[in-house]
Scaffold this motif. Structure first.
Motif, PDB file in Angstrom:
ATOM      1  N   PRO A 212     -59.278  34.221  -1.791  1.00 29.34           N
ATOM      2  CA  PRO A 212     -58.271  33.150  -1.773  1.00 29.34           C
ATOM      3  C   PRO A 212     -57.636  32.909  -3.139  1.00 29.34           C
ATOM      4  CG  PRO A 212     -60.490  32.264  -1.467  1.00 29.34           C
ATOM      5  CD  PRO A 212     -60.610  33.735  -1.364  1.00 29.34           C
ATOM      6  N   GLU A 213     -58.372  33.173  -4.207  1.00 26.82           N
ATOM      7  CA  GLU A 213     -57.837  32.943  -5.556  1.00 26.82           C
ATOM      8  C   GLU A 213     -56.646  33.852  -5.867  1.00 26.82           C
ATOM      9  OE1 GLU A 213     -62.153  31.763  -5.539  1.00 26.82           O
ATOM     10  OE2 GLU A 213     -60.975  33.452  -4.773  1.00 26.82           O
ATOM     11  N   LEU A 214     -56.566  34.991  -5.197  1.00 26.36           N
ATOM     12  CA  LEU A 214     -55.475  35.936  -5.448  1.00 26.36           C
ATOM     13  C   LEU A 214     -54.273  35.730  -4.526  1.00 26.36           C
ATOM     14  CD1 LEU A 214     -57.525  39.184  -6.091  1.00 26.36           C
ATOM     15  CD2 LEU A 214     -55.862  38.198  -7.666  1.00 26.36           C
ATOM     16  N   ASP A 215     -54.354  34.755  -3.660  1.00 24.47           N
ATOM     17  CA  ASP A 215     -53.292  34.548  -2.668  1.00 24.47           C
ATOM     18  C   ASP A 215     -51.925  34.339  -3.314  1.00 24.47           C
ATOM     19  OD1 ASP A 215     -52.648  33.704   0.342  1.00 24.47           O
ATOM     20  OD2 ASP A 215     -51.691  32.243  -1.002  1.00 24.47           O
ATOM     21  N   GLN A 216     -51.833  33.413  -4.251  1.00 26.45           N
ATOM     22  CA  GLN A 216     -50.531  33.110  -4.862  1.00 26.45           C
ATOM     23  C   GLN A 216     -49.981  34.325  -5.601  1.00 26.45           C
ATOM     24  OE1 GLN A 216     -50.553  29.808  -7.597  1.00 26.45           O
ATOM     25  NE2 GLN A 216     -48.331  29.541  -7.496  1.00 26.45           N
ATOM     26  N   TYR A 217     -50.831  35.034  -6.307  1.00 29.74           N
ATOM     27  CA  TYR A 217     -50.396  36.225  -7.038  1.00 29.74           C
ATOM     28  C   TYR A 217     -49.853  37.280  -6.076  1.00 29.74           C
ATOM     29  CZ  TYR A 217     -50.734  40.752  -9.315  1.00 29.74           C
ATOM     30  OH  TYR A 217     -50.451  42.014  -9.782  1.00 29.74           O
ATOM     31  N   LEU A 218     -50.564  37.541  -4.987  1.00 31.79           N
ATOM     32  CA  LEU A 218     -50.148  38.585  -4.052  1.00 31.79           C
ATOM     33  C   LEU A 218     -48.877  38.205  -3.308  1.00 31.79           C
ATOM     34  CD1 LEU A 218     -53.644  39.642  -2.671  1.00 31.79           C
ATOM     35  CD2 LEU A 218     -52.193  40.900  -4.269  1.00 31.79           C
ATOM     36  N   ARG A 219     -48.661  36.923  -3.080  1.00 29.49           N
ATOM     37  CA  ARG A 219     -47.420  36.477  -2.459  1.00 29.49           C
ATOM     38  C   ARG A 219     -46.226  36.661  -3.397  1.00 29.49           C
ATOM     39  NH1 ARG A 219     -48.046  33.123   2.118  1.00 29.49           N
ATOM     40  NH2 ARG A 219     -50.223  32.582   2.540  1.00 29.49           N
ATOM     41  N   ALA A 220     -46.493  36.505  -4.716  1.00 27.04           N
ATOM     42  CA  ALA A 220     -45.389  36.472  -5.675  1.00 27.04           C
ATOM     43  C   ALA A 220     -45.127  37.797  -6.371  1.00 27.04           C
ATOM     44  CB  ALA A 220     -45.665  35.394  -6.723  1.00 27.04           C
ATOM     45  N   GLU A 221     -46.094  38.723  -6.350  1.00 22.58           N
ATOM     46  CA  GLU A 221     -45.995  39.899  -7.223  1.00 22.58           C
ATOM     47  C   GLU A 221     -44.751  40.752  -6.967  1.00 22.58           C
ATOM     48  OE1 GLU A 221     -49.099  42.747  -6.898  1.00 22.58           O
ATOM     49  OE2 GLU A 221     -49.106  42.791  -4.718  1.00 22.58           O
ATOM     50  N   GLY A 222     -44.244  40.752  -5.778  1.00 17.72           N
ATOM     51  CA  GLY A 222     -43.083  41.590  -5.495  1.00 17.72           C
ATOM     52  C   GLY A 222     -41.745  40.913  -5.710  1.00 17.72           C
ATOM     53  N   ILE A 223     -41.764  39.620  -6.060  1.00 22.06           N
ATOM     54  CA  ILE A 223     -40.494  38.900  -6.153  1.00 22.06           C
ATOM     55  C   ILE A 223     -40.293  38.199  -7.490  1.00 22.06           C
ATOM     56  CG2 ILE A 223     -40.323  38.541  -3.658  1.00 22.06           C
ATOM     57  CD1 ILE A 223     -41.444  35.747  -4.043  1.00 22.06           C
ATOM     58  N   VAL A 224     -41.247  38.317  -8.402  1.00 21.70           N
ATOM     59  CA  VAL A 224     -41.117  37.658  -9.706  1.00 21.70           C
ATOM     60  C   VAL A 224     -41.074  38.718 -10.800  1.00 21.70           C
ATOM     61  CG1 VAL A 224     -42.273  35.556  -8.923  1.00 21.70           C
ATOM     62  CG2 VAL A 224     -43.616  37.394  -9.973  1.00 21.70           C
ATOM     63  N   ASP A 225     -40.678  38.306 -11.985  1.00 22.12           N
ATOM     64  CA  ASP A 225     -40.611  39.247 -13.099  1.00 22.12           C
ATOM     65  C   ASP A 225     -42.006  39.545 -13.640  1.00 22.12           C
ATOM     66  OD1 ASP A 225     -41.364  37.238 -15.156  1.00 22.12           O
ATOM     67  OD2 ASP A 225     -39.400  36.378 -14.701  1.00 22.12           O
TER      68      ASP A 225
END
Length: 331
Positions: A212-225
């Motif tokens: 669960p700790e990686l959820d935000q990162y995995l959601r954002a990794e393809g759309i942020v710089d």
């Protein structure tokens, strides 16, 4: 006058095949009486907070006593995520059979009651081969369900509890280093492969710290710089470390309850060993301060054949310190 054969077969785990006594009186039918005593089968438990070396100690003991290990970690019981759940590798197992390790489908439910039922069967199976069952893992709710929640278990087995402990500041440092190593080994990729934005983090293997700790990162990794992506990843790793430290505290609190319930445990302090980690004599310190004293405790436990107590059984001549309150144990 009748003659009674009182010979009782023994094995390395003190397995007993006790038959009821039959007394034949002249002019009467056979009268069955309860056995005068019943020696219990032996079971060893290795408990402690996360990162204290429970798996290593269990394997060390198993190689010395012809034993098999029953996993009591509520996350390692699931299939997959071997890095995240820190499962022992085939090489680390050293040929020792492991039970209840990676047997449940990732999205399934596996309760403490499920563990109790499966573990009881595993212990019976191990003893049937004249091997010693060693139950090892950090999920103390599972241990409680087995020992306190199963009256038959308390009747049948004589238990030896080894509590391997490391001072909290030392274990905090160690688990942080371990998380960094897990990241280097591919923790993020492992979680990414099973990532599902609609997943429920309250069931199955997704409850594991690191998912669960990686959820935000995995959601954002393809759309942020790149800069933002690195920031999210660093925050996730820090959260994994924080939650692992919190887990260690909760586990110690539960073990303190066992102590308060008069589970007379043998306390093994591995702090000095962990302070030497990475040094040339670290393995020597482990053998001297943890493995050998623990083996001596188990050896005496197996020799103590006349004991009948399941929880309140602490042989007088063992090489171990007395159980200590959590404040002292975690210093």
């Amino acid at each position: 006058m009748p003659v009674f054969d009182m010979k009782l077969p023994m094995s390395c785990v003190c397995k007993q095949a006790v038959q009821p006594l039959v007394v034949n009186f002249q002019g009467s039918q056979g009268l069955k009486l309860e056995p005068l005593f019943r020696r219990k089968d032996k079971v060893v438990f290795v408990i402690g907070a996360t990162g204290t070396g429970k798996s290593r100690l269990a394997i060390d003991l198993a190689t010395r006593f012809s034993a098999e290990i029953v996993n009591s970690d509520k996350i390692q019981v699931f299939k997959g995520l071997d890095i995240v759940t820190n499962k022992v590798t085939e090489e680390e197992c050293q040929g020792v059979p492991h039970h209840l390790l990676g047997i449940v489908e990732p999205n399934s439910s596996f309760t403490a009651t499920d563990f109790r039922n499966h573990a009881s069967l595993a212990v019976e199976d191990i003893i049937s081969r004249d091997h010693l069952p060693i139950i090892a893992g950090g999920s103390n709710s599972y241990i409680e369900a087995l020992v306190n929640g199963d009256p038959d278990f308390r009747v049948r087995y004589d238990c030896c509890f080894l509590w391997v402990d490391v001072a909290l500041p030392v274990i905090y440092s160690f688990v942080s280093e371990r998380v960094d190593r897990m990241v280097q080994l591919g923790l993020v990729d492992e979680v990414r492969q099973m990532f599902d934005p609609e997943a429920d983090y309250s069931i199955g293997i997704r409850r594991a710290i690191g998912v669960p700790e990686l959820d935000q990162y995995l959601r954002a990794e393809g759309i942020v710089d790149e800069k933002t992506r690195v920031k999210y990843l660093e925050a996730a790793i820090d959260k994994i470390k924080e939650n692992t430290r919190m887990l260690a505290c909760r586990q110690l609190e539960k073990i303190q309850k066992f102590y308060n319930w008069k589970w007379k445990m043998h306390y093994i302090d591995a702090t000095k060993v962990f302070l030497k980690r990475g040094g040339h004599n670290a393995d020597e310190a482990w053998e001297k301060l943890v493995a050998r004293p623990s083996a001596n405790i188990v050896r005496q436990f197996l020799r103590d054949k006349d004991r009948g107590a399941t929880i309140d059984s602490t042989p007088a001549s063992v090489i171990a310190a007395s159980p200590v309150p959590i404040a002292a144990a975690s210093r």
